[in-house]
Motif scaffolding. Structure first.
Motif, mmCIF file in Angstrom:
data_model
loop_
_atom_site.group_PDB
_atom_site.id
_atom_site.type_symbol
_atom_site.label_atom_id
_atom_site.label_comp_id
_atom_site.label_asym_id
_atom_site.label_seq_id
_atom_site.Cartn_x
_atom_site.Cartn_y
_atom_site.Cartn_z
ATOM 1 N N ARG A 168 1.244 -0.737 -5.901
ATOM 2 C CA ARG A 168 2.422 0.019 -5.478
ATOM 3 C C ARG A 168 1.988 1.258 -4.723
ATOM 4 O O ARG A 168 1.028 1.913 -5.118
ATOM 5 C CB ARG A 168 3.261 0.439 -6.689
ATOM 6 C CG ARG A 168 3.847 -0.693 -7.482
ATOM 7 C CD ARG A 168 4.849 -0.145 -8.503
ATOM 8 N NE ARG A 168 4.218 0.808 -9.402
ATOM 9 C CZ ARG A 168 4.018 0.579 -10.699
ATOM 10 N NH1 ARG A 168 4.373 -0.551 -11.235
ATOM 11 N NH2 ARG A 168 3.471 1.505 -11.466
ATOM 12 N N SER A 169 2.729 1.595 -3.671
ATOM 13 C CA SER A 169 2.437 2.830 -2.942
ATOM 14 C C SER A 169 3.729 3.393 -2.359
ATOM 15 O O SER A 169 4.745 2.686 -2.264
ATOM 16 C CB SER A 169 1.409 2.583 -1.827
ATOM 17 O OG SER A 169 1.903 1.648 -0.887
ATOM 18 N N ALA A 170 3.695 4.644 -1.986
ATOM 19 C CA ALA A 170 4.868 5.305 -1.412
ATOM 20 C C ALA A 170 5.031 4.927 0.059
ATOM 21 O O ALA A 170 4.061 4.565 0.729
ATOM 22 C CB ALA A 170 4.706 6.816 -1.541
ATOM 23 N N PRO A 171 6.256 5.011 0.588
ATOM 24 C CA PRO A 171 6.453 4.802 2.026
ATOM 25 C C PRO A 171 5.671 5.825 2.831
ATOM 26 O O PRO A 171 5.409 6.938 2.369
ATOM 27 C CB PRO A 171 7.967 4.989 2.213
ATOM 28 C CG PRO A 171 8.561 4.876 0.852
ATOM 29 C CD PRO A 171 7.511 5.332 -0.110
ATOM 30 N N ASP A 172 5.314 5.448 4.042
ATOM 31 C CA ASP A 172 4.543 6.347 4.899
ATOM 32 C C ASP A 172 5.413 7.360 5.627
ATOM 33 O O ASP A 172 4.951 8.452 5.960
ATOM 34 C CB ASP A 172 3.760 5.533 5.944
ATOM 35 C CG ASP A 172 2.770 4.578 5.303
ATOM 36 O OD1 ASP A 172 2.134 4.975 4.312
ATOM 37 O OD2 ASP A 172 2.660 3.437 5.773
#
Length: 262
Positions: A168-172
């Motif tokens: 999982r990662s945050a939007p850029d």
């Protein structure tokens, strides 16, 4: 036709693969869903832990899937290498995960029937100490997240392995949502994870955060509601679980009263 969300633009922040159902429900109620996933989902960088788990799959008594993404990033891999053993019981935290498992042919799933979280799963008879002590349990999950499930099962005597099968990662880029907020073009937002809410705030400038904090925020879990309040959200609505609970709260919300008081 009664369409209580007519004219309302609702931000849907679930990961892209899970956003469609809620967006369709909002549309059916006359609203305009605006999709902006707050968690980007990608396969785990290293599949060797999953490969090793599959190699000894028959040794597990329970395999727990934390989310629909855990299913999508593990079950096709598992079933491409071997059939699901009849002796291995699958478990899931929520109905979305149960549905994903069913789509792959797995039908007999242990899952909570009311609250959908680790605490509710741990309350089920199959997860009590006298049932799990000495048993091997595999947890398939994403990166990060809480350790409550694994830690509690270890305390109850289970032999627990946790395998990360997606990241999982945050939007850029927060420009699209910042533009909508600056132009007062969002009427409410739905948040399905504490991590997603933190990601959203990190993307916004001061004006965007100020606009966000006065909007109704619909969340399906008390833990997320408490975090939203702690982060300064002024109108937090705790809904029923899953998409059905969120949409019910959306169409029952007193929009006119809120607009008069903001």
């Amino acid at each position: 036709m009664n369409q209580p969300l007519r004219g309302k633009r609702i931000l849907v922040t679930r990961p892209e693969a899970q956003a469609g159902n809620l967006a369709d429900m909002i549309t059916a109620q006359g609203g305009q869903p605006e999709r902006f996933p707050l968690l980007k989902i990608a396969p785990a960088n290293d599949l060797s832990p999953l490969r090793q788990a599959v190699a000894r799959f028959d040794e597990y008594s329970l395999v727990i899937f934390i989310s629909p993404n855990a299913v999508n990033f593990s079950v096709p891999y598992i079933l491409s290498r071997r059939p699901w053993p009849e002796t291995v019981q699958a478990a899931a935290i929520g109905p979305g995960t149960v549905a994903e498992l069913a789509s792959h042919g797995l039908k007999k799933i242990i899952a909570p029937s009311e609250r959908f979280d680790s605490e509710a799963l741990l309350e089920l008879p199959a997860f009590q100490a006298h049932r799990v002590a000495g048993k091997r349990v595999l947890i398939l999950r994403g990166s990060g997240g809480r350790e409550l499930l694994a830690d509690t099962l270890l305390e109850r005597g289970a032999r627990v392995e946790a395998v990360t099968c997606y990241h999982r990662s945050a939007p850029d880029d927060g420009t699209p949502i910042m533009s909508l907020l600056h132009n007062r073009a969002i009427d409410a937002l739905t948040i399905s994870s504490s991590e997603g809410l933190r990601n959203l705030l990190s993307l916004l400038d001061t004006e965007g955060c100020e606009r966000l904090r006065v909007l109704p925020v619909f969340v399906p879990h008390r833990r997320i509601a408490d975090m939203a309040i702690a982060l300064g959200m002024q109108c937090v609505v705790l809904t029923g679980p899953a998409d059905a609970g969120i949409i019910k709260s959306l169409y029952e919300f007193d929009w006119l009263h809120h607009e008069r008081n903001c």
